[in-house]
Design an enzyme around this catalytic site. Structure first.
Site, mmCIF file in Angstrom:
data_model
loop_
_atom_site.group_PDB
_atom_site.id
_atom_site.type_symbol
_atom_site.label_atom_id
_atom_site.label_comp_id
_atom_site.label_asym_id
_atom_site.label_seq_id
_atom_site.Cartn_x
_atom_site.Cartn_y
_atom_site.Cartn_z
ATOM 1 N N GLU A 15 0.820 -1.214 0.000
ATOM 2 C CA GLU A 15 0.000 0.000 0.000
ATOM 3 C C GLU A 15 0.855 1.267 0.000
ATOM 4 O O GLU A 15 0.457 2.281 0.570
ATOM 5 C CB GLU A 15 -0.974 0.001 1.190
ATOM 6 C CG GLU A 15 -1.940 -1.172 1.178
ATOM 7 C CD GLU A 15 -3.038 -1.084 2.237
ATOM 8 O OE1 GLU A 15 -2.981 -0.183 3.086
ATOM 9 O OE2 GLU A 15 -3.960 -1.918 2.186
ATOM 10 N N GLU A 84 -6.854 -7.520 -0.692
ATOM 11 C CA GLU A 84 -7.328 -7.486 0.692
ATOM 12 C C GLU A 84 -8.804 -7.140 0.674
ATOM 13 O O GLU A 84 -9.176 -5.984 0.488
ATOM 14 C CB GLU A 84 -6.564 -6.446 1.537
ATOM 15 C CG GLU A 84 -5.146 -6.844 1.849
ATOM 16 C CD GLU A 84 -4.467 -5.893 2.833
ATOM 17 O OE1 GLU A 84 -5.158 -5.055 3.445
ATOM 18 O OE2 GLU A 84 -3.238 -5.991 2.973
#
Ligand SMILES: *[C@@H]1O[C@H](CO)[C@@H](O)[C@H](O)[C@H]1NC(C)=O
Ligand SMILES: *[C@@H]1O[C@H](CO)[C@@H](O)[C@H](O)[C@H]1NC(C)=O
Ligand SMILES: *[C@@H]1O[C@H](CO)[C@@H](O)[C@H](O)[C@H]1NC(C)=O
Ligand SMILES: *[C@@H]1O[C@H](CO)[C@@H](O)[C@H](O)[C@H]1NC(C)=O
Ligand SMILES: *[C@@H]1O[C@H](CO)[C@@H](O)[C@H](O)[C@H]1NC(C)=O
Ligand SMILES: *[C@@H]1O[C@H](CO)[C@@H](O)[C@H](O)[C@H]1NC(C)=O
Ligand SMILES: *[C@@H]1O[C@H](CO)[C@@H](O)[C@H](O)[C@H]1NC(C)=O
Ligand SMILES: *[C@@H]1O[C@H](CO)[C@@H](O)[C@H](O)[C@H]1NC(C)=O
Length: 682
Positions: A15, A84
């Site tokens: 991320e 995710e």
């Protein structure tokens, strides 16, 4: 147990795209460096970068979020991947229990596949526990249950960092060995993935066409020479949709997706749950051999020596960030200094105020060996001012400040430079008539001492030889060690320790650190939503429970930490002051099971190898509420639904209920699809 891994895919960075902005050009070149380095390893499987829109080719950029159906990969020739899929959310000290409804998780996944998704991973699939000092943060609790399909508890020790592995494991077959199923989430998602799996070929190779019906309703048709499969999606938050398709009519509830593998028969709808809900309870299992009340001994944390001298291990004329001094070897750091007042000093002997600007998650202040108070940071707001009136004596005074961290920052741009500890300034202020006298202690000589003496002396170890006293076990005493022996609860149910009554500290079972506890931290009264509505986009403030309760009261004790026979030892270090007499070992097990099922569906109720003992609630019509709080709605069958279910289920380990109007009658619910709600006691 034999476990093997097949390497399918590798991830580099995590991320970074979410946080790279402030790094400017160097962030961009860093990402290129990562990509080149990864590629140069020539591992033979694809590399992914999560949340990295500018991922250099051939890195695959992927999506992490609650919803990813609108995500478009950077390179349109690469698969649309959801790395995710957040099944819930994490819990923070001072916060409430997050819940993401099963209907909404299923909706997000089905809609992702409806819109061309190819790969879905859950975060988390299995909840975990932040044992020892592994909690991230700041302020993430010891529990990292995450409302995941498999809960935190189980026979084995599952650290939350196992999520790294689970991220790339799909459906485990040995999961029942590990944990309680979080039902209906586990079962409903399993059914979804069974249906999706049966459509694997067509979803991979089919041509896609879409029909838009307006009001956020749409059909997506996947087609190959062999046939077609359909998704009917309804993204409207309030209205059910009626979709007419090839001469048939289908009702798609608000905020749901229906899957028809043959474009004719509904195999699955994300809002129609046909899996039971299990409500877990935690209870002591009292027997003569294993009484749940514990006999305590205690001893103080030994501090007098350095508290009165103000002498630690190193000295600086500066206030240091906690991480710099402790090197992350402990959550505890003492900051100590001495202040002298001459007899003729006009403010000597008068009440003064000690003011500390602090980013310590928790701060305890001592003056001349006496605890004068503590304060903790509010979640999300880590700057505060501790202020307390103090009477200094003339001569030498020792100020000792204990700074405690509760997990260090681990996310965001420049997170490594987020302050921790006592950053100052620190003042003493006093008044002499109309004159305010201010002493700035920030650049005084500060002496530092890392860690607790009790930890250094290993008081938590079962074989520790230190002296413990069984006399006068104190309550509400700060900086106190407690110890008790106990017998492990009988049976196979996962074990927890209820630490209600304690303040804050650390607990060990047979020398194993089970994590930081903080039951004194009560979440605010407001913001819970008993009638949680799955419709509409989920966010971390939705469907909260546990308002006005300790953020975390029960702490996971894996069986691998326990001796099934013989004695076990519980050691607590209590830093704020608490009452250990309420502490007890308990087990988690199914308390009741519920169904809330549309007509024409079949549901199985089971108490997990125990007989169902009673039917607490049953209504066929349009019942309201959730498991544990069902109420009858505006329409209800005139048949005695409780009697019917009592005959079918009570005394049995499981029963299968066919939700039909023949059996339960046909109440008039103004054309709406009828539902059966049942709560059965285990
Ligand atoms: C995809 O990544 C490449 C390489 O960084 C970049 O040049 C391109 O603009 C990106 N495309 C999009 C749609 O972000
Ligand atoms: C995300 O999780 C939900 C709930 O498990 C599931 O129904 C959905 O299919 C998942 N998303 C994707 C894209 O697989
Ligand atoms: C949802 O349905 C209602 C009633 O049909 C309609 O007024 C509204 O515009 C719809 N909302 C969306 C986002 O489609
Ligand atoms: C998809 O459509 C293209 C173009 O119409 C066609 O050539 C191809 O055979 C189709 N593929 C499948 C699997 O039907
Ligand atoms: C210390 O706290 C006070 C009160 O919040 C604030 O006004 C002041 O700016 C803080 N000082 C520093 C250096 O952070
Ligand atoms: C304090 O008050 C006295 C009498 O009111 C006055 O004479 C004196 O100047 C004041 N001192 C200061 C520092 O303001
Ligand atoms: C402990 O402290 C709490 C809160 O200050 C207080 O209500 C309680 O009476 C105290 N208990 C004992 C035994 O002193
Ligand atoms: C409680 O203890 C008994 C033995 O005394 C045991 O048979 C039973 O399984 C235990 N129950 C639970 C729920 O742990």
């Amino acid at each position: 147990m034999f476990i093997f891994f097949v390497l399918l895919i590798l991830q580099i960075e995590n991320e970074y795209g979410n946080v790279m902005g402030p790094y400017g050009e160097s962030g961009k070149s860093y990402i290129k460096w990562c990509a080149n380095m990864a590629q140069s390893l020539d591992v033979g499987v694809p590399w992914i970068m999560c949340q990295q829109n500018d991922a250099p080719q051939p890195m695959l950029n992927t999506c992490n979020n609650f919803y990813c159906d609108n995500f478009v990969p950077n390179n349109s020739n690469t698969p649309k991947m959801w790395t995710e899929n957040w099944t819930g959310w994490f819990k923070q000290w001072g916060g409430k229990n997050p819940h993401r409804t099963t209907e909404d998780v299923a909706f997000s996944v089905a809609r992702f596949f409806q819109r061309g998704g190819t790969f879905n991973n859950y975060y988390m699939y299995h909840g975990g526990t932040n044992f020892d000092r592994t909690a991230g943060g700041p302020y993430i609790t010891t529990s990292y249950d995450y409302d995941a399909p498999l809960d935190e508890y189980g026979k084995f020790k599952v650290y939350s960092y196992l999520k790294i592995f689970y991220k790339f494991l799909f459906l485990l077959t040995w999961e029942n060995l590990l944990s309680n199923l979080n039902q209906p989430k586990y079962g409903h998602l399993k059914q979804l993935h069974d249906v999706l799996h049966s459509m694997e070929r067509i979803l991979t190779y089919g041509n896609i066409s879409t029909i838009d019906f307006g009001n956020s309703a749409s059909a997506t048709i996947y087609k190959t020479e062999e046939g077609s499969s359909c998704f009917f999606g309804n993204g409207n938050e309030t209205s059910d949709a009626t979709i007419s398709f090839q001469g048939e009519s289908y009702v798609v509830p608000a905020w749901s997706v229906t899957i028809l593998p043959d474009c004719k028969n509904e195999a699955y709808n994300t809002a129609k749950i046909t899996t039971q809900t299990s409500m877990m309870v935690k209870k002591p299992n009292d027997t003569e051999d294993t009484p749940s009340t514990l006999k305590w001994s205690w001893r103080p944390e030994s501090m007098d020596n350095f508290l009165l001298k103000g002498k630690g291990e190193s000295t600086q004329t500066q206030l240091f960030d906690q991480k710099v001094v402790t090197n992350d070897q402990s959550d505890y750091l003492w900051y100590m200094t001495t202040v002298k007042f001459k007899k003729r000093d006009p403010i000597s002997g008068k009440i003064m105020s000690l003011r500390v600007n602090s980013t310590a998650h928790v701060l305890h202040a001592f003056v001349n060996g006496k605890h004068i108070g503590n304060q903790h940071a509010e979640n999300g707001k880590f700057n505060y001012v501790f202020e307390k009136d103090v009477k200094f004596k003339s001569g030498r005074n020792v100020i000792a400040l204990l700074s405690i961290t509760v997990g260090l920052a681990n996310y965001g741009a420049f997170f490594e430079s987020k302050p921790a500890g006592i950053t100052g300034p620190i003042f003493i202020t006093g008044r002499n008539g109309n004159e305010t006298i201010v002493k700035d202690l920030s650049a005084h000589k500060w002496s530092y001492k890392t860690g607790l003496n009790g930890v250094k002396n290993q008081l938590f170890r079962t074989e520790s030889m230190s002296k413990w006293s069984v006399e006068g076990v104190p309550f509400n005493r700060t900086m106190t060690w407690y110890k008790a022996t106990f017998k492990a609860p009988l049976g196979n149910d996962p074990v927890v320790v209820d630490l209600m009554g304690l303040g804050k500290g650390t607990a060990w079972v047979n020398g194993n650190n089970i994590g930081c506890y903080w039951p004194a931290f009560i979440s605010s009264e407001n913001g819970c939503d008993a009638k949680c509505n799955y419709r509409g986009a989920y966010h971390a403030e939705k469907c909260l429970t546990n308002c006005g309760e300790p953020t975390q009261r029960w702490y996971h004790v894996p069986c691998s930490f326990l001796n099934a026979e013989g004695d076990n030892t519980l050691v607590l270090f209590e830093e704020m002051g608490g009452n250990p007499s309420l502490v007890s070992f308990q087990t988690t097990r199914g308390g009741s099971v519920c169904a809330n099922v549309y007509e024409k569906k079949i549901i199985e109720l089971s108490c997990d190898r125990k007989p169902i003992s009673a039917i607490k609630f049953a209504s066929f019509g349009n019942p309201d509420g959730n498991c544990g709080s069902f109420e009858k709605g505006t329409c209800e069958s005139s048949k005695n639904t409780v009697d019917i279910l009592t005959q079918e289920c009570v005394g049995k380990e499981k029963c299968s209920i066919d939700v039909s109007t023949e059996k339960f009658g046909a109440p008039d619910c103004s054309g709406a699809t009828r539902r059966l709600a049942v709560e059965a006691i285990c």
